[in-house]
Design a protein around this motif. Structure first.
Motif, mmCIF file in Angstrom:
data_model
loop_
_atom_site.group_PDB
_atom_site.id
_atom_site.type_symbol
_atom_site.label_atom_id
_atom_site.label_comp_id
_atom_site.label_asym_id
_atom_site.label_seq_id
_atom_site.Cartn_x
_atom_site.Cartn_y
_atom_site.Cartn_z
ATOM 1 N N LEU A 90 6.079 -1.217 11.671
ATOM 2 C CA LEU A 90 6.081 0.241 11.504
ATOM 3 C C LEU A 90 7.229 0.882 12.277
ATOM 4 N N TYR A 91 8.139 0.044 12.751
ATOM 5 C CA TYR A 91 9.308 0.538 13.483
ATOM 6 C C TYR A 91 10.172 1.426 12.602
ATOM 7 N N ARG A 92 10.443 0.963 11.381
ATOM 8 C CA ARG A 92 11.307 1.742 10.479
ATOM 9 C C ARG A 92 10.655 3.063 10.099
ATOM 10 N N HIS A 93 9.336 3.093 10.136
ATOM 11 C CA HIS A 93 8.623 4.313 9.759
ATOM 12 C C HIS A 93 8.723 5.371 10.860
ATOM 13 N N GLU A 94 8.744 4.908 12.098
ATOM 14 C CA GLU A 94 9.017 5.845 13.199
ATOM 15 C C GLU A 94 10.426 6.413 13.067
ATOM 16 N N LEU A 95 11.379 5.552 12.736
ATOM 17 C CA LEU A 95 12.760 6.005 12.574
ATOM 18 C C LEU A 95 12.894 6.985 11.419
ATOM 19 N N MET A 96 12.215 6.713 10.321
ATOM 20 C CA MET A 96 12.356 7.618 9.176
ATOM 21 C C MET A 96 11.705 8.970 9.469
ATOM 22 N N GLY A 97 10.676 8.972 10.322
ATOM 23 C CA GLY A 97 10.083 10.243 10.725
ATOM 24 C C GLY A 97 11.082 11.103 11.462
ATOM 25 N N SER A 98 11.818 10.469 12.373
ATOM 26 C CA SER A 98 12.864 11.201 13.096
ATOM 27 C C SER A 98 13.953 11.664 12.149
ATOM 28 N N PHE A 99 14.326 10.783 11.222
ATOM 29 C CA PHE A 99 15.380 11.097 10.264
ATOM 30 C C PHE A 99 15.015 12.294 9.393
ATOM 31 N N GLU A 100 13.737 12.351 9.002
ATOM 32 C CA GLU A 100 13.277 13.429 8.123
ATOM 33 C C GLU A 100 12.668 14.597 8.895
ATOM 34 N N SER A 120 0.827 -1.204 0.000
ATOM 35 C CA SER A 120 0.000 0.000 0.000
ATOM 36 C C SER A 120 0.862 1.256 0.000
ATOM 37 N N SER A 121 0.678 2.091 -1.019
ATOM 38 C CA SER A 121 1.368 3.382 -1.130
ATOM 39 C C SER A 121 2.884 3.257 -0.990
ATOM 40 N N TYR A 122 3.423 2.074 -1.318
ATOM 41 C CA TYR A 122 4.867 1.844 -1.267
ATOM 42 C C TYR A 122 5.409 1.915 0.167
ATOM 43 N N VAL A 123 4.538 1.699 1.155
ATOM 44 C CA VAL A 123 4.928 1.832 2.561
ATOM 45 C C VAL A 123 5.829 0.679 3.006
ATOM 46 N N GLN A 124 5.601 -0.536 2.482
ATOM 47 C CA GLN A 124 6.421 -1.710 2.814
ATOM 48 C C GLN A 124 6.484 -1.914 4.328
ATOM 49 N N ALA A 125 5.298 -2.070 4.914
ATOM 50 C CA ALA A 125 5.191 -2.094 6.375
ATOM 51 C C ALA A 125 5.231 -3.513 6.932
ATOM 52 N N TYR A 126 6.281 -4.235 6.603
ATOM 53 C CA TYR A 126 6.433 -5.597 7.120
ATOM 54 C C TYR A 126 7.905 -5.957 7.174
#
Length: 249
Positions: free
Chosen positions: A83-93, A40-46
């Motif tokens: 969704l761990y990596r997505h939390e990290l990318m939020g901090s990164f960006e 979904s939306s290129y999120v790759q949430a797995y």
């Protein structure tokens, strides 16, 4: 009919595997096939955790209800909503992604992404002549599984997949008739027709069990599933998911 469809229609769960590990090439092909699934939306949430450590496999087998094929297989994969990596990318960006990461919508995205990836993996494995068995039993105690696999917050192990060279080929369980599953344009709600279809399917399943067990079983499908649903199972799940900072909004 092409070979891909034949592979899918020939699926059955394998619960006995030869003592032969998968090769690195087979594992890579299966994982890359999983990654090729829609997301979904290129999120790759797995994420996918390959378990080769014998003690960890033994522990996971115990959690899953002492299912021997969790421990004895060619390779054991665990598919996780992540969704761990997505939390990290939020901090990164420097973006506030937490409301989205904690939403029911993104929780569903993670579940769906992981499931799509897993089914691609299953088809890839079976196309290589391997057998597979999905293992939902790891959800019997996800706190223990999270400890065994070292998964952080925002990651939930959803199910395992035992893969290997089939020790034997089990018979294929008949599925619900297509007309009971496939609705065209609108959801069909003719209750009488629904019940009649279930009655017909009950006869098919009862005959299947009688033949498979030499007359020792003749369960009706509606009987079997109703009895299963009547028993409360894994009722801790909502609390566990929320403890992992998911599905909070």
């Amino acid at each position: 009919m092409n070979s891909t469809i034949e592979t899918m229609l020939n699926h059955r769960s394998i619960r006995s595997f030869d003592d032969k590990p998968l090769t690195d090439e087979q594992i890579e092909a299966i994982v890359k096939s999983a990654q090729a699934a829609s997301t979904s939306s290129y999120v790759q949430a797995y994420s996918i955790i390959g378990v080769t450590d014998k003690e960890k496999k033994r522990q996971l087998a115990e959690v899953a209800g002492n299912q021997s094929y969790v421990e004895e297989n060619g390779h054991f994969f665990v598919f996780c909503a992540d969704l761990y990596r997505h939390e990290l990318m939020g901090s990164f960006e420097d973006k506030d992604v937490i409301p989205a990461v904690e939403s029911t919508e993104k929780f569903m995205v993670a579940l769906i992404d992981a499931s799509l990836a897993a089914q691609n993996a299953a088809i890839a494995a079976e196309s290589l002549g391997l057998g597979i068995c999905y293992i939902g039993g790891i959800r019997n105690n996800l706190n223990e599984v999270a400890s065994i696999l070292g998964t952080p917050n925002r990651v939930i192990p959803l199910f395992g997949m035992a893969v290997g060279y089939p020790g034997n080929h089990s018979s294929q369980k008949p599925r619900l008739p297509m007309e009971h599953v496939y609705h065209q344009n609108v959801y069909q709600q003719d209750e009488k027709q629904y019940i009649n279809q279930l009655k017909d399917y009950n006869e098919v399943i009862s005959a299947y069990y009688q033949e498979r067990t030499g007359g020792k079983r003749n369960d009706r499908w509606t009987e079997q599933i109703s009895q299963m649903l009547e028993k409360k199972s894994r009722m801790y799940m909502k609390e566990f998911v929320e403890s992992k900072k998911m599905n909070l909004r």
